[in-house]
Design a protein around this motif. Structure first.
Motif, PDB file in Angstrom:
ATOM      1  N   LYS A  30      -0.475 -76.760 -41.579  1.00  0.00           N
ATOM      2  CA  LYS A  30      -1.222 -77.167 -40.395  1.00  0.00           C
ATOM      3  C   LYS A  30      -0.653 -76.114 -39.335  1.00  0.00           C
ATOM      4  O   LYS A  30      -1.623 -75.561 -38.459  1.00  0.00           O
ATOM      5  CB  LYS A  30      -0.934 -78.658 -39.792  1.00  0.00           C
ATOM      6  N   LEU A  31       0.702 -75.693 -39.440  1.00  0.00           N
ATOM      7  CA  LEU A  31       1.115 -75.029 -38.392  1.00  0.00           C
ATOM      8  C   LEU A  31       1.715 -73.441 -38.911  1.00  0.00           C
ATOM      9  O   LEU A  31       1.836 -72.536 -38.009  1.00  0.00           O
ATOM     10  CB  LEU A  31       2.515 -75.576 -38.076  1.00  0.00           C
ATOM     11  N   GLY A  32       1.689 -73.404 -40.069  1.00  0.00           N
ATOM     12  CA  GLY A  32       2.531 -72.101 -40.583  1.00  0.00           C
ATOM     13  C   GLY A  32       1.696 -70.615 -40.330  1.00  0.00           C
ATOM     14  O   GLY A  32       2.253 -69.799 -40.289  1.00  0.00           O
ATOM     15  N   ARG A 216      -0.641 -80.502 -34.147  1.00  0.00           N
ATOM     16  CA  ARG A 216       0.090 -81.659 -34.810  1.00  0.00           C
ATOM     17  C   ARG A 216       1.123 -82.244 -33.789  1.00  0.00           C
ATOM     18  O   ARG A 216       2.223 -82.399 -34.148  1.00  0.00           O
ATOM     19  CB  ARG A 216       0.973 -81.226 -36.012  1.00  0.00           C
ATOM     20  N   THR A 217       0.681 -82.473 -32.619  1.00  0.00           N
ATOM     21  CA  THR A 217       1.582 -83.124 -31.736  1.00  0.00           C
ATOM     22  C   THR A 217       1.996 -84.340 -31.760  1.00  0.00           C
ATOM     23  O   THR A 217       2.800 -85.000 -31.354  1.00  0.00           O
ATOM     24  CB  THR A 217       0.948 -83.081 -30.023  1.00  0.00           C
ATOM     25  N   ASP A 218       1.404 -85.153 -32.916  1.00  0.00           N
ATOM     26  CA  ASP A 218       1.543 -86.625 -33.187  1.00  0.00           C
ATOM     27  C   ASP A 218       2.782 -86.692 -34.240  1.00  0.00           C
ATOM     28  O   ASP A 218       3.168 -87.826 -34.598  1.00  0.00           O
ATOM     29  CB  ASP A 218       0.187 -87.051 -33.837  1.00  0.00           C
ATOM     30  N   LEU A 219       3.383 -85.623 -34.610  1.00  0.00           N
ATOM     31  CA  LEU A 219       4.547 -85.893 -35.485  1.00  0.00           C
ATOM     32  C   LEU A 219       5.735 -86.418 -34.805  1.00  0.00           C
ATOM     33  O   LEU A 219       6.041 -86.406 -33.766  1.00  0.00           O
ATOM     34  CB  LEU A 219       5.065 -84.357 -35.854  1.00  0.00           C
ATOM     35  N   LEU A 229      14.330 -79.148 -40.482  1.00  0.00           N
ATOM     36  CA  LEU A 229      15.210 -78.785 -41.614  1.00  0.00           C
ATOM     37  C   LEU A 229      14.546 -77.898 -42.594  1.00  0.00           C
ATOM     38  O   LEU A 229      15.024 -76.806 -43.206  1.00  0.00           O
ATOM     39  CB  LEU A 229      15.813 -80.140 -42.368  1.00  0.00           C
ATOM     40  N   CYS A 230      13.235 -78.186 -42.847  1.00  0.00           N
ATOM     41  CA  CYS A 230      12.551 -77.717 -44.115  1.00  0.00           C
ATOM     42  C   CYS A 230      11.971 -76.344 -43.621  1.00  0.00           C
ATOM     43  O   CYS A 230      11.654 -75.454 -44.320  1.00  0.00           O
ATOM     44  CB  CYS A 230      11.545 -78.492 -44.745  1.00  0.00           C
ATOM     45  N   VAL A 231      11.055 -76.345 -42.603  1.00  0.00           N
ATOM     46  CA  VAL A 231      10.259 -75.215 -42.133  1.00  0.00           C
ATOM     47  C   VAL A 231      10.459 -74.903 -40.552  1.00  0.00           C
ATOM     48  O   VAL A 231       9.722 -75.035 -39.611  1.00  0.00           O
ATOM     49  CB  VAL A 231       8.820 -75.455 -42.447  1.00  0.00           C
ATOM     50  N   ILE A 235       8.219 -74.817 -36.945  1.00  0.00           N
ATOM     51  CA  ILE A 235       8.337 -75.756 -35.908  1.00  0.00           C
ATOM     52  C   ILE A 235       8.564 -75.073 -34.571  1.00  0.00           C
ATOM     53  O   ILE A 235       8.137 -75.288 -33.442  1.00  0.00           O
ATOM     54  CB  ILE A 235       9.183 -76.947 -36.119  1.00  0.00           C
ATOM     55  N   MET A 236       9.448 -74.037 -34.574  1.00  0.00           N
ATOM     56  CA  MET A 236      10.010 -73.317 -33.412  1.00  0.00           C
ATOM     57  C   MET A 236       8.802 -72.701 -33.036  1.00  0.00           C
ATOM     58  O   MET A 236       8.693 -72.318 -31.852  1.00  0.00           O
ATOM     59  CB  MET A 236      11.213 -72.558 -33.868  1.00  0.00           C
ATOM     60  N   LYS A 237       7.937 -71.876 -33.850  1.00  0.00           N
ATOM     61  CA  LYS A 237       6.943 -71.143 -33.417  1.00  0.00           C
ATOM     62  C   LYS A 237       5.905 -71.767 -32.724  1.00  0.00           C
ATOM     63  O   LYS A 237       5.381 -71.442 -31.667  1.00  0.00           O
ATOM     64  CB  LYS A 237       6.431 -70.410 -34.760  1.00  0.00           C
TER      65      LYS A 237
END
Length: 348
Positions: A30-32, A216-219, A229-231, A235-237
């Motif tokens: 979704k974000l990558g 994906r603001t609902d995370l 931790l994983c990606v 997430i920072m982007k």
């Protein structure tokens, strides 16, 4: 083999592992690709020079915003003035320019429209940043560009009464917001405020319609922690982009960010008063999922709005993998829709 009995601890570890896997999957899918490459192998057409380049349509805090006008050799249907399709570029709200009209499949659309009597006006707007420019300012800029064409169009050979708006990716979202929101919202330059920002129709190519779903603001906090931790880079982007487009930090001001994402989502403005809309999207798009367009199409039809949806099975975001034949198919479909709306407008 005998039955295997899992302890509570083992069950917890298994569930945690599955949860982490889901986070990685959702975050990466979704974000990558928020800034996915849109390089195209399409042959570049011969240069199409605008008839009028870098025309100033407004000045904001000392910064001039420009547009380019591409005129046809001969206006459509022997009209003295050329009907207009105003183009809003994409670039994740934070990059690119009006020159995007001459790249990828868009150059084929530009040429096809010009050769068939339609003018194209390609617009720059303030890019989103961590300072004072966010999506609401971009919508105001796009509305002011429409107002400028309506007021000055005749001077440049444009039919100010026959304006459509076309946006690609983030530009599609801006185009829909420009068309679907009323005059009372997103006011721009005082010099143009008395001119309506009304357009006859919208062409949306793979534009996001629900920003909360897109980002994906609902995370929840648990999934967000695992995602970091994983990606972490993904997430920072995403967080940086949300800060640019809304002006707020999703980690510390999540409710505010979600509220603004709702406000900037075109799907929340669908009504019977929306203008006719052509939606085009690739089923292989992993940057903006085709579900965004499908839901918009359904909502428009529910309200009785004239809406058409074209789904391209193998095309990715920005139609970057389109063949020459597919590029011309997209161009001809857009031309056909513009012609149908021009005739409708003239009949009224």
């Amino acid at each position: 083999m005998g039955n295997i009995s899992l302890s509570q601890r083992q069950k917890w570890l298994l569930a945690t592992g599955l949860g982490a896997g889901m986070v990685i999957y959702y975050a990466s899918s979704k974000l990558g690709s928020a800034y996915a490459s849109t390089a195209s192998s399409l042959p570049k057409l011969g240069e199409d020079y605008p008839a009028y380049k870098n025309v100033v349509y407004k000045t904001v805090d000392g910064t001039r915003l420009h547009l380019d006008i591409y005129l046809p050799e001969k206006p459509y249907a022997e009209a003295r003035l050329a009907p207009v399709l105003l183009f809003i570029h994409g670039g994740s709200w934070v990059e690119a320019s009006k020159n995007n009209i001459k790249r990828t499949f868009r150059q084929y659309v530009l040429r096809t429209l010009n050769r068939n009597g339609f003018a194209v006006v390609s617009v720059d707007y303030r890019l989103a940043n961590n300072g004072m420019s966010h999506i609401q300012h971009q919508i105001a800029d796009c509305k002011d560009a429409v107002r400028w064409v309506r007021f000055h169009g005749k001077e440049y050979g444009l039919d100010a009464g026959n304006i459509g708006i076309w946006g690609a990716s983030a530009g599609g979202q801006l185009a829909m917001m420009t068309a679907y929101t009323g005059e009372e919202r997103y006011k721009g330059s005082p010099e143009l405020s008395n001119i309506p920002a009304k357009v006859k129709y919208v062409v949306d190519t793979y534009g996001p319609t629900d920003l909360n779903t897109l980002f994906r603001t609902d995370l929840n906090p648990f999934m967000t922690a695992f995602a970091k931790l994983c990606v972490r880079k993904v997430i920072m982007k995403r967080n940086r982009q949300l800060k640019c487009v809304t002006g707020f930090d999703v980690e510390t001001q999540k409710k505010r960010v979600m509220m603004l994402c709702r406000e900037f989502s075109p799907i929340n403005y669908v009504s019977k008063d929306c203008c006719p809309t052509l939606i085009m999207h690739g089923a292989a798009d992993t940057t903006v999922k085709i579900d965004q367009s499908l839901k918009m199409f359904v909502e428009l039809r529910k309200c009785g709005v004239e809406a058409k949806m074209m789904r391209f099975k193998r095309l990715r975001h920005s139609f970057c993998n389109a063949s020459v034949a597919e590029a011309y198919e997209v161009a001809n479909r857009i031309l056909s829709f513009c012609k149908s709306q021009y005739k409708t407008a003239c009949d009224k």
